[in-house]
Design a protein around this motif. Structure first.
Motif, PDB file in Angstrom:
ATOM      1  N   LEU A 448       0.825  -1.202   0.000  1.00 27.41           N
ATOM      2  CA  LEU A 448       0.000   0.000   0.000  1.00 27.41           C
ATOM      3  C   LEU A 448       0.862   1.257   0.000  1.00 27.41           C
ATOM      4  CD1 LEU A 448      -2.887  -0.968   2.463  1.00 27.41           C
ATOM      5  CD2 LEU A 448      -2.997  -0.760  -0.033  1.00 27.41           C
ATOM      6  N   SER A 449       1.989   1.203   0.682  1.00 28.71           N
ATOM      7  CA  SER A 449       2.909   2.341   0.693  1.00 28.71           C
ATOM      8  C   SER A 449       3.591   2.507  -0.661  1.00 28.71           C
ATOM      9  CB  SER A 449       3.967   2.161   1.788  1.00 28.71           C
ATOM     10  OG  SER A 449       3.372   2.031   3.057  1.00 28.71           O
ATOM     11  N   LEU A 450       4.012   1.395  -1.261  1.00 33.30           N
ATOM     12  CA  LEU A 450       4.785   1.448  -2.496  1.00 33.30           C
ATOM     13  C   LEU A 450       3.937   1.725  -3.727  1.00 33.30           C
ATOM     14  CD1 LEU A 450       7.119  -1.619  -1.832  1.00 33.30           C
ATOM     15  CD2 LEU A 450       7.709   0.799  -1.631  1.00 33.30           C
ATOM     16  N   GLU A 451       2.619   1.563  -3.600  1.00 30.19           N
ATOM     17  CA  GLU A 451       1.747   1.749  -4.761  1.00 30.19           C
ATOM     18  C   GLU A 451       1.839   3.160  -5.334  1.00 30.19           C
ATOM     19  OE1 GLU A 451      -0.350   0.310  -7.670  1.00 30.19           O
ATOM     20  OE2 GLU A 451       0.029  -0.958  -5.907  1.00 30.19           O
ATOM     21  N   ARG A 452       2.086   4.140  -4.490  1.00 31.51           N
ATOM     22  CA  ARG A 452       2.238   5.517  -4.967  1.00 31.51           C
ATOM     23  C   ARG A 452       3.381   5.609  -5.975  1.00 31.51           C
ATOM     24  NH1 ARG A 452       0.569   9.940  -1.898  1.00 31.51           N
ATOM     25  NH2 ARG A 452       2.577  10.947  -2.287  1.00 31.51           N
ATOM     26  N   TYR A 453       4.507   4.977  -5.646  1.00 31.58           N
ATOM     27  CA  TYR A 453       5.663   5.003  -6.536  1.00 31.58           C
ATOM     28  C   TYR A 453       5.354   4.321  -7.862  1.00 31.58           C
ATOM     29  CZ  TYR A 453      10.008   3.257  -8.561  1.00 31.58           C
ATOM     30  OH  TYR A 453      11.011   2.924  -9.436  1.00 31.58           O
ATOM     31  N   SER A 454       4.770   3.137  -7.811  1.00 33.73           N
ATOM     32  CA  SER A 454       4.472   2.393  -9.029  1.00 33.73           C
ATOM     33  C   SER A 454       3.505   3.155  -9.926  1.00 33.73           C
ATOM     34  CB  SER A 454       3.889   1.022  -8.677  1.00 33.73           C
ATOM     35  OG  SER A 454       3.637   0.258  -9.829  1.00 33.73           O
ATOM     36  N   THR A 455       2.497   3.765  -9.324  1.00 34.33           N
ATOM     37  CA  THR A 455       1.507   4.513 -10.096  1.00 34.33           C
ATOM     38  C   THR A 455       2.143   5.700 -10.808  1.00 34.33           C
ATOM     39  OG1 THR A 455      -0.248   3.868  -8.553  1.00 34.33           O
ATOM     40  CG2 THR A 455      -0.665   5.789  -9.950  1.00 34.33           C
ATOM     41  N   GLU A 456       3.059   6.377 -10.135  1.00 31.49           N
ATOM     42  CA  GLU A 456       3.700   7.550 -10.727  1.00 31.49           C
ATOM     43  C   GLU A 456       4.658   7.204 -11.856  1.00 31.49           C
ATOM     44  OE1 GLU A 456       3.853  10.531  -6.827  1.00 31.49           O
ATOM     45  OE2 GLU A 456       5.700   9.823  -7.772  1.00 31.49           O
ATOM     46  N   ARG A 457       5.372   6.093 -11.735  1.00 25.60           N
ATOM     47  CA  ARG A 457       6.507   5.876 -12.621  1.00 25.60           C
ATOM     48  C   ARG A 457       6.296   4.849 -13.726  1.00 25.60           C
ATOM     49  NH1 ARG A 457       9.174   9.782 -13.444  1.00 25.60           N
ATOM     50  NH2 ARG A 457      10.849   8.474 -14.271  1.00 25.60           N
ATOM     51  N   TRP A 458       5.504   3.811 -13.504  1.00 27.92           N
ATOM     52  CA  TRP A 458       5.452   2.730 -14.499  1.00 27.92           C
ATOM     53  C   TRP A 458       4.930   3.252 -15.835  1.00 27.92           C
ATOM     54  CZ3 TRP A 458       2.716  -0.013 -18.010  1.00 27.92           C
ATOM     55  CH2 TRP A 458       3.237  -1.252 -18.396  1.00 27.92           C
ATOM     56  N   GLY A 459       3.790   3.927 -15.819  1.00 30.69           N
ATOM     57  CA  GLY A 459       3.208   4.421 -17.060  1.00 30.69           C
ATOM     58  C   GLY A 459       4.056   5.483 -17.719  1.00 30.69           C
ATOM     59  N   ALA A 460       4.631   6.385 -16.918  1.00 32.89           N
ATOM     60  CA  ALA A 460       5.467   7.457 -17.477  1.00 32.89           C
ATOM     61  C   ALA A 460       6.692   6.887 -18.175  1.00 32.89           C
ATOM     62  CB  ALA A 460       5.879   8.417 -16.357  1.00 32.89           C
ATOM     63  N   ASN A 461       7.337   5.906 -17.542  1.00 37.33           N
ATOM     64  CA  ASN A 461       8.523   5.308 -18.157  1.00 37.33           C
ATOM     65  C   ASN A 461       8.164   4.489 -19.394  1.00 37.33           C
ATOM     66  OD1 ASN A 461      10.111   6.428 -16.169  1.00 37.33           O
ATOM     67  ND2 ASN A 461      10.199   4.582 -14.926  1.00 37.33           N
ATOM     68  N   ALA A 462       7.023   3.790 -19.330  1.00 37.88           N
ATOM     69  CA  ALA A 462       6.585   3.006 -20.489  1.00 37.88           C
ATOM     70  C   ALA A 462       6.331   3.918 -21.686  1.00 37.88           C
ATOM     71  CB  ALA A 462       5.328   2.224 -20.138  1.00 37.88           C
TER      72      ALA A 462
END
Length: 512
Positions: A448-462
């Protein structure tokens, strides 16, 4: 099976995780002493890993976390790195303004050796097949009374690594441990110790001095447990393998040739004074673009994406012949370049004259545009090298108590120079995510804490990786067919629409 596990992992609650997911992890048959517990353990001491530690130590909220970094290389060499002022490393990166702002925010920017840093305010890009061009700068959005706005900042990776190490060391050694010249022997789930905490869902690393280290035979392995394990350990990330995170991608069958070059003085004075320009020309018939990016003292770094055969040929040339090929790549037609790439070597002196003479003769019959770079006059000894170009993207950046950053999460084509910037963007986002978790009393390793990071970066990097991949494919179609016509029209249209060009530049600079 690995894909289904990766998909299942984020949705398993912590109370069930041990029973469901444990078979995918490696376990010790006989646990040794209780491991030392850290809040954050980062594997990998490149710019991404060091950047994360520097960011955590710079924030008042996270500066008291107990953190560790594990790096297989000798960081003492990185601390003492030093080159003469007229020499530059061939591992150089182009930092976007957002990356520069992040480094300033964590106190690392002022620790860079500024004599080895070069801003540039314009980038000239053109198609070697059709001649269509586009110029990237901020002239349309800058007052004529202001200094030109920086497009990007060039710095050697070693300069950045040294500055980040200095920033970390300036924070003191309380709650900080750096394992240099140390390899990760294994990563496994911990266990529920009768006389200690339940670490059954925590990654536990066994680290030992590398074989090349003098301490490798005298120091026993050390076991450390991570509330959050961060993988900044490159394209073949052991942390990613431990977390059972799948990747997708492919090899481009292309190599990037790099070198440090000396340039002649510009024939025309720049306006405004001090204006520096980067140059990139797409060479579809040779397998990719060539870029010349400015460094201080009239030097530049070369990045030439081409086929493995052409890369091997370029690396085999003596200095004068190599210089001629680089000058030719920015000035001659595709037909001329293909011919020069097939010129046979007879003897070193003979070949040097052969390439120089060929270039001189062909330039007499080739009209030159006004946006070509200054002539290359020298190549730094032992700076010519090459590396394979690949695309990789992890299916997710997070797993219970694991996060991936930098090349462990994504590797993209270097034609837009965004690789390091994406990694620093990951670092900025993950450090903010950890800070938010600490501020709100959350477990920094919980999904739940790490979800913020994944949401911000995965799509942007893709998105960035996908655009670079598309451009690579689009500009590898040789000839004058409909694809070449379409890309030529696109470049010319964008160059005439300042608001579109400005939008693209703002997207490119938003890495961190």
């Amino acid at each position: 099976m690995s894909a289904s596990r990766s998909a299942l992992r984020p949705y398993v609650c912590s109370s069930c995780r041990h029973g469901v997911l444990a078979p995918r992890r490696r376990f010790s048959s006989k646990p040794a002493q209780n491991p030392e517990i850290y809040d954050v353990v980062c594997v990998g001491g490149g710019p991404a890993g060091l950047g994360l530690l520097a960011a955590l130590r710079a924030s008042p909220v996270t500066s008291k976390l107990k953190v560790a970094l594990v790096e297989s290389q000798d960081l003492d060499k990185a601390r003492s790195w030093d080159l003469p002022t007229h020499e530059f490393s061939n591992r150089v990166s182009s930092l976007t303004p957002s990356s520069v702002a992040f480094l300033r925010r964590i106190g690392a920017l002022e620790l860079l050796d500024t004599d080895r840093v070069q801003d540039y305010q314009q980038m000239q890009v053109w198609d070697g097949e059709t001649g269509s061009k586009i110029s990237f700068d901020w002239a349309e959005e800058t007052s004529p009374f202001e200094d030109p706005r920086t497009v990007a900042t060039m710095t050697e990776n070693a300069n950045l690594v040294r500055a980040l190490l200095s920033r970390i060391e300036a924070s003191g050694d309380e709650n900080l441990k750096i394992f240099s010249k140390t390899t990760v022997s294994s990563i496994e789930n911990g266990s529920d110790h009768p006389d200690g905490p339940d670490l059954s869902a925590w990654p536990v690393l066994t680290v030992a001095p590398s074989e090349a280290s003098p301490a490798s035979t005298s120091e026993p392995p050390v076991r450390i447990a991570a509330r959050l394990l961060v993988g900044a350990d490159g394209i073949n990330s052991p942390v990613r393998s431990f977390a059972d995170i799948a990747t997708e991608g492919w090899d481009y069958n292309r190599h990037g040739v790099v070198a440090t070059l000396a340039l002649s003085d510009s024939e025309a004075p720049t306006f405004p004074a001090g204006m520096r320009t980067a140059f990139q020309r797409f060479l579809p018939a040779l397998g990719g673009p060539i870029a010349l990016l400015p460094l201080p003292n009239n030097h530049a770094t070369l990045v030439w994406s081409t086929t493995p055969e052409h890369a091997a040929y370029l690396k085999s040339l003596p200095p004068n012949a190599f210089i001629s090929m680089v000058n030719a790549a920015f000035r001659l037609s595709m037909t001329d370049l293909k011919y020069m790439m097939k010129m046979k070597r007879v003897g070193e002196e003979e070949e040097v004259n052969q390439h120089d003479a060929e270039l001189t003769w062909r330039l007499q019959h080739t009209p030159q545009p006004n946006h070509i770079p200054p002539m290359v006059t020298g190549v730094q000894e032992r700076s010519v090298a090459s590396f394979p170009l690949r695309f990789r993207h992890a299916s997710t950046y997070i797993s219970p108590r694991v996060a991936l950053i930098g090349d462990a999460a994504h590797v993209i084509h270097p034609l837009a120079g965004q690789g390091l910037n994406l990694g620093l963007g990951d670092v900025a986002s993950l450090s903010n995510t950890i800070e938010y978790a600490v501020t709100h009393g959350m477990d920094v390793g919980d999904l739940l804490s790490l979800e913020r990071y994944s949401t911000e970066r995965w799509g942007a990097n893709a998105k960035v990786g996908g655009v670079c991949d598309l451009l690579h494919k689009l500009y590898n179609v040789p000839g004058q067919g409909p694809v070449a016509w379409g890309r030529s029209l696109g470049l010319n249209v964008i160059d005439r629409l300042p608001f579109v060009k400005g939008f693209l530049m703002r997207q490119a600079e938003g890495g961190a």
